[in-house]
Design a protein around this motif. Structure first.
Motif, PDB file in Angstrom:
ATOM      1  N   HIS A 122     -47.014 -14.516  34.633  1.00 40.04           N
ATOM      2  CA  HIS A 122     -46.220 -15.740  34.778  1.00 40.04           C
ATOM      3  C   HIS A 122     -46.857 -16.685  35.792  1.00 40.04           C
ATOM      4  CE1 HIS A 122     -42.125 -13.910  33.308  1.00 40.04           C
ATOM      5  NE2 HIS A 122     -43.011 -14.027  32.345  1.00 40.04           N
ATOM      6  N   VAL A 123     -47.249 -16.138  36.939  1.00 45.11           N
ATOM      7  CA  VAL A 123     -47.823 -16.973  38.000  1.00 45.11           C
ATOM      8  C   VAL A 123     -49.140 -17.589  37.546  1.00 45.11           C
ATOM      9  CG1 VAL A 123     -48.693 -16.997  40.366  1.00 45.11           C
ATOM     10  CG2 VAL A 123     -46.675 -15.639  39.794  1.00 45.11           C
ATOM     11  N   LEU A 124     -49.973 -16.814  36.857  1.00 49.13           N
ATOM     12  CA  LEU A 124     -51.246 -17.336  36.370  1.00 49.13           C
ATOM     13  C   LEU A 124     -51.026 -18.478  35.382  1.00 49.13           C
ATOM     14  CD1 LEU A 124     -53.144 -13.961  35.850  1.00 49.13           C
ATOM     15  CD2 LEU A 124     -53.607 -15.660  37.628  1.00 49.13           C
ATOM     16  N   ARG A 125     -50.060 -18.324  34.482  1.00 50.12           N
ATOM     17  CA  ARG A 125     -49.780 -19.384  33.519  1.00 50.12           C
ATOM     18  C   ARG A 125     -49.316 -20.662  34.214  1.00 50.12           C
ATOM     19  NH1 ARG A 125     -46.263 -18.291  28.448  1.00 50.12           N
ATOM     20  NH2 ARG A 125     -47.070 -20.395  28.091  1.00 50.12           N
ATOM     21  N   LEU A 126     -48.455 -20.515  35.206  1.00 49.38           N
ATOM     22  CA  LEU A 126     -47.957 -21.691  35.916  1.00 49.38           C
ATOM     23  C   LEU A 126     -49.091 -22.412  36.634  1.00 49.38           C
ATOM     24  CD1 LEU A 126     -44.699 -20.056  37.273  1.00 49.38           C
ATOM     25  CD2 LEU A 126     -44.786 -22.009  35.702  1.00 49.38           C
ATOM     26  N   THR A 178     -33.023 -20.512  31.608  1.00 54.16           N
ATOM     27  CA  THR A 178     -33.605 -20.018  30.366  1.00 54.16           C
ATOM     28  C   THR A 178     -34.601 -18.908  30.661  1.00 54.16           C
ATOM     29  OG1 THR A 178     -34.882 -20.621  28.388  1.00 54.16           O
ATOM     30  CG2 THR A 178     -35.429 -21.768  30.414  1.00 54.16           C
ATOM     31  N   ASP A 179     -34.795 -18.023  29.676  1.00 56.02           N
ATOM     32  CA  ASP A 179     -35.846 -17.018  29.808  1.00 56.02           C
ATOM     33  C   ASP A 179     -37.059 -17.377  28.955  1.00 56.02           C
ATOM     34  OD1 ASP A 179     -34.819 -16.615  27.295  1.00 56.02           O
ATOM     35  OD2 ASP A 179     -34.202 -14.528  27.624  1.00 56.02           O
ATOM     36  N   ASP A 180     -37.116 -18.632  28.487  1.00 52.27           N
ATOM     37  CA  ASP A 180     -38.225 -19.125  27.666  1.00 52.27           C
ATOM     38  C   ASP A 180     -39.331 -19.648  28.577  1.00 52.27           C
ATOM     39  OD1 ASP A 180     -39.968 -20.452  25.960  1.00 52.27           O
ATOM     40  OD2 ASP A 180     -38.372 -21.245  24.682  1.00 52.27           O
ATOM     41  N   VAL A 181     -40.322 -18.789  28.847  1.00 54.89           N
ATOM     42  CA  VAL A 181     -41.409 -19.160  29.766  1.00 54.89           C
ATOM     43  C   VAL A 181     -42.209 -20.332  29.202  1.00 54.89           C
ATOM     44  CG1 VAL A 181     -43.520 -18.345  30.877  1.00 54.89           C
ATOM     45  CG2 VAL A 181     -41.523 -16.843  30.734  1.00 54.89           C
ATOM     46  N   ASP A 182     -42.469 -20.325  27.890  1.00 56.89           N
ATOM     47  CA  ASP A 182     -43.236 -21.419  27.282  1.00 56.89           C
ATOM     48  C   ASP A 182     -42.559 -22.764  27.524  1.00 56.89           C
ATOM     49  OD1 ASP A 182     -45.160 -19.692  26.270  1.00 56.89           O
ATOM     50  OD2 ASP A 182     -44.129 -19.431  24.358  1.00 56.89           O
ATOM     51  N   ALA A 183     -41.252 -22.803  27.357  1.00 56.77           N
ATOM     52  CA  ALA A 183     -40.520 -24.057  27.543  1.00 56.77           C
ATOM     53  C   ALA A 183     -40.598 -24.534  28.985  1.00 56.77           C
ATOM     54  CB  ALA A 183     -39.067 -23.882  27.121  1.00 56.77           C
ATOM     55  N   GLY A 221     -35.796 -27.228  35.872  1.00 58.41           N
ATOM     56  CA  GLY A 221     -35.731 -25.988  35.117  1.00 58.41           C
ATOM     57  C   GLY A 221     -35.410 -24.801  36.000  1.00 58.41           C
ATOM     58  N   VAL A 222     -34.880 -23.747  35.377  1.00 55.88           N
ATOM     59  CA  VAL A 222     -34.565 -22.497  36.078  1.00 55.88           C
ATOM     60  C   VAL A 222     -34.954 -21.341  35.163  1.00 55.88           C
ATOM     61  CG1 VAL A 222     -32.745 -21.043  37.048  1.00 55.88           C
ATOM     62  CG2 VAL A 222     -32.651 -23.525  37.356  1.00 55.88           C
ATOM     63  N   TYR A 223     -35.710 -20.393  35.707  1.00 57.12           N
ATOM     64  CA  TYR A 223     -36.043 -19.195  34.952  1.00 57.12           C
ATOM     65  C   TYR A 223     -34.984 -18.131  35.196  1.00 57.12           C
ATOM     66  CZ  TYR A 223     -38.309 -14.906  33.427  1.00 57.12           C
ATOM     67  OH  TYR A 223     -38.574 -13.716  32.814  1.00 57.12           O
ATOM     68  N   ALA A 224     -34.445 -17.596  34.095  1.00 55.02           N
ATOM     69  CA  ALA A 224     -33.425 -16.551  34.178  1.00 55.02           C
ATOM     70  C   ALA A 224     -34.068 -15.201  33.887  1.00 55.02           C
ATOM     71  CB  ALA A 224     -32.311 -16.824  33.179  1.00 55.02           C
ATOM     72  N   TRP A 225     -34.120 -14.342  34.896  1.00 50.73           N
ATOM     73  CA  TRP A 225     -34.636 -12.983  34.679  1.00 50.73           C
ATOM     74  C   TRP A 225     -33.608 -12.126  33.953  1.00 50.73           C
ATOM     75  CZ3 TRP A 225     -33.320  -8.008  36.318  1.00 50.73           C
ATOM     76  CH2 TRP A 225     -34.310  -7.037  36.103  1.00 50.73           C
ATOM     77  N   SER A 226     -32.336 -12.308  34.293  1.00 50.66           N
ATOM     78  CA  SER A 226     -31.264 -11.538  33.662  1.00 50.66           C
ATOM     79  C   SER A 226     -30.793 -12.253  32.393  1.00 50.66           C
ATOM     80  CB  SER A 226     -30.080 -11.378  34.613  1.00 50.66           C
ATOM     81  OG  SER A 226     -30.482 -10.737  35.803  1.00 50.66           O
TER      82      SER A 226
END
Length: 348
Positions: A84-88, A59-64, A32-37
Motif C-alpha cells: 500500500h505504501v509503495l503504491r501511494l 472505503t477499502d478500495d485502494v485503487d479508488a 478519502g479514508v481507508y477502511a481496514w475493517s
C-alpha cells in the motif's frame, strides 16, 4: 496558504484522532479514508471519529483512493502494508506515518531501497513520526542549538502504560511472561527497532557517525496478580520493562534513548518512576536538564493519550510537502508546529 488534500489511512486508536485533527484543521481538505475493517466501509468519516458527518465515506478500495491524487496520506495502521505504501508513494502522494514499520524489519535494507525507489518514481516523500520516536527526538535535537559543545544526549522516558490497551504490544515486549529468554529479547529488540532508527536519525542531524548502537533490556516482576481488563499479569511475571539503545563512538555513549514502562507499580524490584514522561539531559556547554510532563484535561479517556501520537503527523504535512523527495530525516522536516492562530480564528 494552499490547502492540502489529505487521505486518512485507517481509523483505529491513533487514526480516529488524526482523522479528527484533519477535519478540524482549516488548512486541510479530507478527500478519502481507508477502511481496514469491512464494517467501516461506507460509513461517513465524521461518524467514525465523533465529528459531524462530512460527506466523505470510508472505503477499502485502494485503487479508488490512489486515483484521488491526494497530496498526503496520514498513515496510522497498527501493522504496515508495504505494498500500500509503495503504491501511494509511486503515485506521487506523500506519506506521513505514525506506523513505525517494525513488522517489515524497520526502514533498512531491502525495505529502505524499495521505499526510496518508490519516492523517486513518484517524486514523493515518506516521513515517520509520532510522539516517541518522533516529536521528542525533534525537540531534543533542537535543544542542542544553545550549546557550543555536546558530549552526550540522554532521552529517558517513563510512563504508566496500564491505560495503553494493546495486549499484543505488551506480550511482544515480554510483559506477563516469565524471565528473559533469547526469544523474548529478540522479539523486544524487533519491536524497539524504531527507537534504534530514531537514534540514527538524531546522529545524522547532529553529524555523528556512530560506531555501533547497543540494545539493553531489563524486567521487574509483579508483586501481585494484576487484571487490567484487556490482559492479566500473574504474580511473579514481567510487569515493567526498561529498554533502549545507546549510540557509541570510540566506546563512549553519545546518544541514549531509554524507556521505563510499567503496567503496575506493585513490583518485587525497587524500581522508581516519576510523573514526568521525559527527562532530557544534554551533557554539554552549557548543560541542559529538562523534564517534560503531559497534563491531560479531565475529559480525556484512556485512548485520548494517542492524541500525542497522531498530532505530530497531522501537523507535519506541510513541512513534508515542502521537503525533498525520499525518506525524510529530522533536518529535512524542521520543526512542525500547531496552527494555533488558525484554530483561534476558526473559533471566533
Amino acid at each position: 496558504m494552499e490547502r492540502l488534500r489529505v487521505i486518512q489511512w485507517t481509523t483505529g486508536k491513533v487514526g480516529k484522532l488524526s482523522l479528527r485533527a484533519v477535519l478540524d484543521d482549516p488548512r486541510l481538505d479530507l478527500v478519502g479514508v481507508y477502511a481496514w475493517s469491512p464494517d467501516k466501509a461506507g460509513v461517513d468519516a465524521g461518524t467514525l471519529c465523533g465529528r459531524p458527518p462530512c460527506g466523505v465515506t470510508a472505503t477499502d478500495d485502494v485503487d479508488a483512493l490512489v486515483a484521488l491524487g491526494a497530496d498526503t496520506v496520514v498513515y496510522t495502521p497498527f501493522m504496515a502494508d508495504l505494498d500500500h505504501v509503495l503504491r501511494l508513494l509511486e503515485s506521487g502522494t506523500d506519506v506521513v506515518s505514525t506506523n513505525l514499520f517494525f513488522d517489515v524489519g524497520g526502514i533498512e535494507g531491502e525495505t529502505r531501497e524499495r521505499l526510496e525507489a518508490a519516492c523517486a518514481r513518484g517524486s514523493s516523500s515518506l516521513y515517520i513520526t509520532g510522539v516517541s520516536p518522533g516529536w521528542i527526538n525533534t525537540m531534543v535535537v533542537a535543544m542542542t542549538g544553545v550549546c557550543r559543545d555536546v558530549r552526550k544526549i540522554s532521552i529517558l522516558e517513563a510512563a504508566d502504560c496500564s491505560v495503553y490497551e494493546s495486549a499484543e504490544t505488551w506480550l511482544a515486549m515480554g510483559i506477563s511472561l516469565t524471565g528473559t529468554t533469547p526469544k523474548v529479547v529478540e522479539t523486544a529488540r524487533l519491536w524497539m527497532k524504531p527507537a534504534y532508527e530514531a537514534v540514527q536519525r538524531m546522529a545524522l542531524a547532529l553529524e555523528y557517525t556512530l560506531d555501533d548502537v547497543e540494545f539493553s533490556l531489563d524486567y521487574a516482576t509483579a508483586a501481585q496478580t494484576v487484571d487490567l481488563g484487556y490482559m492479566r499479569i500473574e504474580k511473579g511475571t514481567n510487569a515493567a520493562v526498561r529498554v533502549g539503545w545507546e549510540g557509541r563512538i570510540d566506546g563512549r555513549t553519545v546518544i541514549e534513548m531509554k524507556f521505563a514502562w510499567y503496567l503496575t507499580k506493585h513490583l518485587n524490584e525497587s524500581w522508581e518512576f516519576t510523573d514526568d514522561q521525559y527527562h532530557v539531559v544534554i551533557d554539554g556547554e552549557p548543560g541542559v536538564d529538562t523534564r517534560m510532563r503531559f497534563i491531560p484535561p479531565d475529559s480525556w479517556g484512556n485512548h485520548e493519550w494517542d492524541t500525542m501520537t497522531a498530532l505530530p503527523a497531522v501537523n507535519a504535512v506541510f513541512n513534508v510537502k515542502a521537503a525533498r523527495p525520499g525518506i525524510l530525516h529530522l533536518a529535512d522536516v524542521g520543526l512542525p508546529c500547531a496552527p494555533a492562530g488558525r484554530w483561534l480564528a476558526a473559533q471566533r
